[in-house]
Design an enzyme around this catalytic site. Structure first.
Site, PDB file in Angstrom:
ATOM      1  N   GLY A  93      45.105  27.145   3.861  1.00 18.08           N
ATOM      2  CA  GLY A  93      43.744  26.990   3.845  1.00 18.08           C
ATOM      3  C   GLY A  93      43.172  26.003   2.382  1.00 18.08           C
ATOM      4  N   LYS A 104      47.249  20.284  16.331  1.00 20.95           N
ATOM      5  CA  LYS A 104      48.504  20.626  16.083  1.00 20.95           C
ATOM      6  C   LYS A 104      48.888  22.020  16.332  1.00 20.95           C
ATOM      7  CE  LYS A 104      50.732  21.636  12.368  1.00 20.95           C
ATOM      8  NZ  LYS A 104      51.743  22.525  13.025  1.00 20.95           N
ATOM      9  N   CYS A 119      44.809  38.097  12.315  1.00 27.04           N
ATOM     10  CA  CYS A 119      43.923  37.827  11.154  1.00 27.04           C
ATOM     11  C   CYS A 119      43.005  39.096  10.637  1.00 27.04           C
ATOM     12  CB  CYS A 119      43.215  36.570  10.991  1.00 27.04           C
ATOM     13  SG  CYS A 119      42.244  36.429  12.579  1.00 27.04           S
ATOM     14  N   GLY A 160      44.823  29.908   9.868  1.00 21.82           N
ATOM     15  CA  GLY A 160      45.954  30.142   9.387  1.00 21.82           C
ATOM     16  C   GLY A 160      45.726  30.787   8.058  1.00 21.82           C
ATOM     17  N   SER A 161      47.009  30.656   7.252  1.00 23.17           N
ATOM     18  CA  SER A 161      47.234  31.603   5.948  1.00 23.17           C
ATOM     19  C   SER A 161      46.040  30.897   4.819  1.00 23.17           C
ATOM     20  CB  SER A 161      48.439  31.461   5.428  1.00 23.17           C
ATOM     21  OG  SER A 161      48.757  30.164   4.811  1.00 23.17           O
ATOM     22  N   GLU A 197      39.337  29.439   9.063  1.00 22.65           N
ATOM     23  CA  GLU A 197      39.435  30.684   9.303  1.00 22.65           C
ATOM     24  C   GLU A 197      40.795  31.497   8.746  1.00 22.65           C
ATOM     25  OE1 GLU A 197      40.413  33.892  10.494  1.00 22.65           O
ATOM     26  OE2 GLU A 197      40.189  33.466  12.571  1.00 22.65           O
ATOM     27  N   GLU A 233      47.863  40.184   2.390  1.00 26.92           N
ATOM     28  CA  GLU A 233      48.049  40.112   3.982  1.00 26.92           C
ATOM     29  C   GLU A 233      49.362  40.116   4.472  1.00 26.92           C
ATOM     30  OE1 GLU A 233      46.889  36.616   6.032  1.00 26.92           O
ATOM     31  OE2 GLU A 233      45.784  38.134   7.443  1.00 26.92           O
TER      32      GLU A 233
HETATM   33  P1  ADP Z   1      52.257  31.006   8.370  1.00 25.18           P
HETATM   34  O1  ADP Z   1      52.638  31.033   6.909  1.00 25.18           O
HETATM   35  O2  ADP Z   1      51.859  32.341   9.099  1.00 25.18           O
HETATM   36  O3  ADP Z   1      53.155  30.306   9.398  1.00 25.18           O
HETATM   37  P2  ADP Z   1      50.404  28.831   8.005  1.00 25.18           P
HETATM   38  O4  ADP Z   1      49.003  28.896   7.570  1.00 25.18           O
HETATM   39  O5  ADP Z   1      51.738  28.358   7.158  1.00 25.18           O
HETATM   40  O6  ADP Z   1      50.964  30.232   8.644  1.00 25.18           O
HETATM   41  O7  ADP Z   1      50.348  28.075   9.335  1.00 25.18           O
HETATM   42  C1  ADP Z   1      49.438  27.633  10.104  1.00 25.18           C
HETATM   43  C2  ADP Z   1      49.236  26.528  10.551  1.00 25.18           C
HETATM   44  O8  ADP Z   1      49.162  25.624   9.400  1.00 25.18           O
HETATM   45  C3  ADP Z   1      50.459  26.043  11.259  1.00 25.18           C
HETATM   46  O9  ADP Z   1      50.104  25.106  12.378  1.00 25.18           O
HETATM   47  C4  ADP Z   1      51.113  25.148  10.146  1.00 25.18           C
HETATM   48  O10 ADP Z   1      52.142  24.204  10.655  1.00 25.18           O
HETATM   49  C5  ADP Z   1      50.258  24.409   9.646  1.00 25.18           C
HETATM   50  N1  ADP Z   1      50.256  24.017   8.215  1.00 25.18           N
HETATM   51  C6  ADP Z   1      51.222  24.501   7.328  1.00 25.18           C
HETATM   52  N2  ADP Z   1      51.100  24.071   6.138  1.00 25.18           N
HETATM   53  C7  ADP Z   1      50.373  23.141   6.331  1.00 25.18           C
HETATM   54  C8  ADP Z   1      49.934  21.919   5.357  1.00 25.18           C
HETATM   55  N3  ADP Z   1      50.203  21.820   4.194  1.00 25.18           N
HETATM   56  N4  ADP Z   1      48.882  21.060   5.856  1.00 25.18           N
HETATM   57  C9  ADP Z   1      48.238  21.303   7.168  1.00 25.18           C
HETATM   58  N5  ADP Z   1      48.979  22.072   7.988  1.00 25.18           N
HETATM   59  C10 ADP Z   1      49.811  23.192   7.644  1.00 25.18           C
END
Ligand code: ADP
Ligand code: MG
Length: 502
Positions: free
Chosen positions: A249, A191, A300, A244-245, A266, A398
């Site tokens: 995570g 995804k 990151c 991601g964030s 990560e 961050e």
């Molecule tokens: P940002 O806040 O900078 O967009 P995210 O950590 O939210 O960073 O996004 C990183 C990835 O995680 C994206 O592909 C986003 O769609 C996905 N994502 C966000 N929320 C969820 C969730 N609850 N479960 C699974 N994937 C998620």
């Protein structure tokens, strides 16, 4: 003059080419979402809608997971390592052949300068090549046991991997995930981030030609809650790899707990970039700017905390600020620009909020707002705050934008103390001409990646990942493939009357 103006938050459609319609890739077919919905994808330099993508939901994730499950059991786990490697080599060749086209698409969708997108395409190809070669080097062990038996440790692919990636290095992050998973023999539901799904969908048009059987790689587009969360929850998905964030995570780890699903994370960082007074001064200034301003600071491992020894502190802040002011901000497609827009209005607003916080917590040496010269595009000025306390929000949270916090330190012990005073532990760098001091500091830093007299070069051969709240698991190198393998112990008895107990 820097201003923090109110910008229109929504994208614009009124001019330019009609948005291009992209589809997801499931079971070897380009398809729309089961629910028929779409979402807009923007060009952050113009704020225009450049494409639409299917709004994937649980139904699409289910379709993709079933396709991946079937492809795993029927095809991919039985495909030889040699053949899996050849597929990855061919994929690398396609990335090289399409470098210019993919780089331009990446720049238009993510905002990054075109030269950086070209680097990303080269790294993407290199990553596929590395794992193409590694596919045939995954082997188990024969263990010396003290009985008449052969004991083996066999390595087997985990099965279907769910991979969720961010928007800062869209195609490269896809390669970091796909390369090791495919080499290991796993199949994948990927995804991409909802902001930047285009480059990997474009590359997917080559998947069949390079010999990837249908269902081995599936791409579901959509946002986190609608498409990411169902992927984490899907019972056919054995492992989640996430970049991601930290907040997402944590959520993923919680949601994966019910099925005891394997996870590798990560996450973010607040990485220290440490400058001792004996460092080469010119390189140090460049290293400080490059460490945090590359990719608009949407990195990151950004060196967002710049720790500078007292005796060069004033000179350092002045020189860094003077140079930061010369960084040309504008559309990534124009090669004269060294910094593009942030990826979205949401991200620009987040960063602008931090600029407000920073103006209270520190002193502004450069930037501090959005460039007045741009009426469109989600641009932010490269910004340097100094006299920042390490406890300040701009030193602890961050920001994921072009914002540097400069913090003075007195001596080695002080630098180490400040560097480690963060919840994160992704990366760090230390600049000094004294090799003994460099190694003393390296040993004390709690970070998964430490550079000496450089910051950011990332090699596919070497491990990447975090300590502490920056996550766990390692990507790249031989470590990356471990995340997709199970270990099976096999004990083959060689004693014809092995038991004789009853
Ligand atoms: P940002 O806040 O900078 O967009 P995210 O950590 O939210 O960073 O996004 C990183 C990835 O995680 C994206 O592909 C986003 O769609 C996905 N994502 C966000 N929320 C969820 C969730 N609850 N479960 C699974 N994937 C998620
Ligand atoms: Mg998010």
């Amino acid at each position: 003059m820097a201003t923090i103006a109110q910008h229109d938050q929504t994208g614009r459609r009124e001019s330019g080419a009609a948005p291009q319609r992209f589809q997801m890739y499931i079971g070897g077919q380009f398809v729309d979402a089961a629910g028929g919905g779409t979402f807009d994808v923007f060009d952050p330099a113009t704020e225009q809608v450049m494409a639409t993508c299917p709004a994937g939901t649980a139904a699409d994730v289910d379709r993709a997971a079933r396709a991946a499950h079937r492809a795993f059991y029927e095809v991919w786990r039985g495909t030889s390592a040699q053949e899996r490697g050849r597929v990855l080599f061919r994929l690398a060749e396609r990335v090289r052949a399409r470098r210019a086209e993919l780089a331009e698409l990446e720049t238009r969708n993510s905002g990054k300068p075109i030269a950086e997108a070209e680097f990303d395409m080269d790294d993407t190809a290199t990553c596929f090549e590395y794992y193409a070669g590694l596919a045939t080097k995954i082997n188990g062990d024969v263990l010396p046991v003290p009985v008449p038996a052969v004991a083996l440790a066999m390595r087997e692919p985990m099965g279907v991997a769910g991979q969720i990636i961010p928007w800062n290095y869209p195609l490269l992050m896809a390669a970091w995930k796909l390369g090791p998973a495919l080499a290991a023999g796993c199949t994948v539901v990927l995804k991409p981030a909802e902001q930047t799904p285009l480059s990997v969908l474009r590359l997917a048009s080559d998947f069949e030609a390079v010999g990837l059987p249908p269902g081995v790689v599936n791409i579901v587009t959509g946002d986190g809650p609608s498409a990411g969360a169902p992927l984490v929850a899907h019972p056919m998905v054995r492992k989640i790899a996430f970049t991601g964030s930290a907040d997402v995570g944590r959520q993923i780890m919680r949601n994966a707990a019910d099925q005891l699903k394997r996870v590798s994370l990560e996450l973010g960082g607040k990485s220290p970039n440490i400058f001792f007074s004996d460092a080469d001064f010119e390189s140090a200034i460049d290293g400080a700017l490059f460490g945090v301003f590359i990719n608009q600071g949407e990195v990151c491992s950004a060196g967002s905390r710049v720790l500078v020894q007292r005796d060069i502190y004033k000179k350092f802040v002045d020189a860094a600020a003077a140079k930061a002011k010369t960084i040309r901000v504008g559309s990534g497609l124009d090669r004269a620009n060294k910094m593009g827009p942030l990826v979205s209005a949401e991200q620009r607003d987040r960063v602008v909020q931090y600029l407000r916080v920073g103006a209270r917590e520190g002193k502004v040496a450069a930037g501090g707002g959005v460039p007045a010269s741009h009426t469109r595009g989600w641009f932010v000025e490269p910004t340097i705050f100094y006299d920042v306390d390490n406890g300040a929000r701009i030193a602890q949270e961050e920001i994921f934008g072009p914002v540097m916090s400069v913090i003075p330190f007195t001596d080695e012990a002080d630098a180490i103390r400040i560097a480690n005073a963060t919840q994160y532990g992704l990366a760090a760098a230390v600049w000094t001409r004294d090799i003994f001091k460099a190694f003393r500091v390296v040993r004390e830093l709690e970070a998964g990646i430490v550079w000496v007299n450089h910051m950011q070069p990332t090699m596919v051969e070497a491990p990447w990942g975090g300590y502490k709240a920056s996550g766990f698991g390692r990507e790249l190198g031989r470590w990356g493939v471990e995340e997709y393998l199970e270990t099976k112990q096999v004990f083959i008895n060689l004693d014809e009357k092995p038991i004789g107990w009853y």
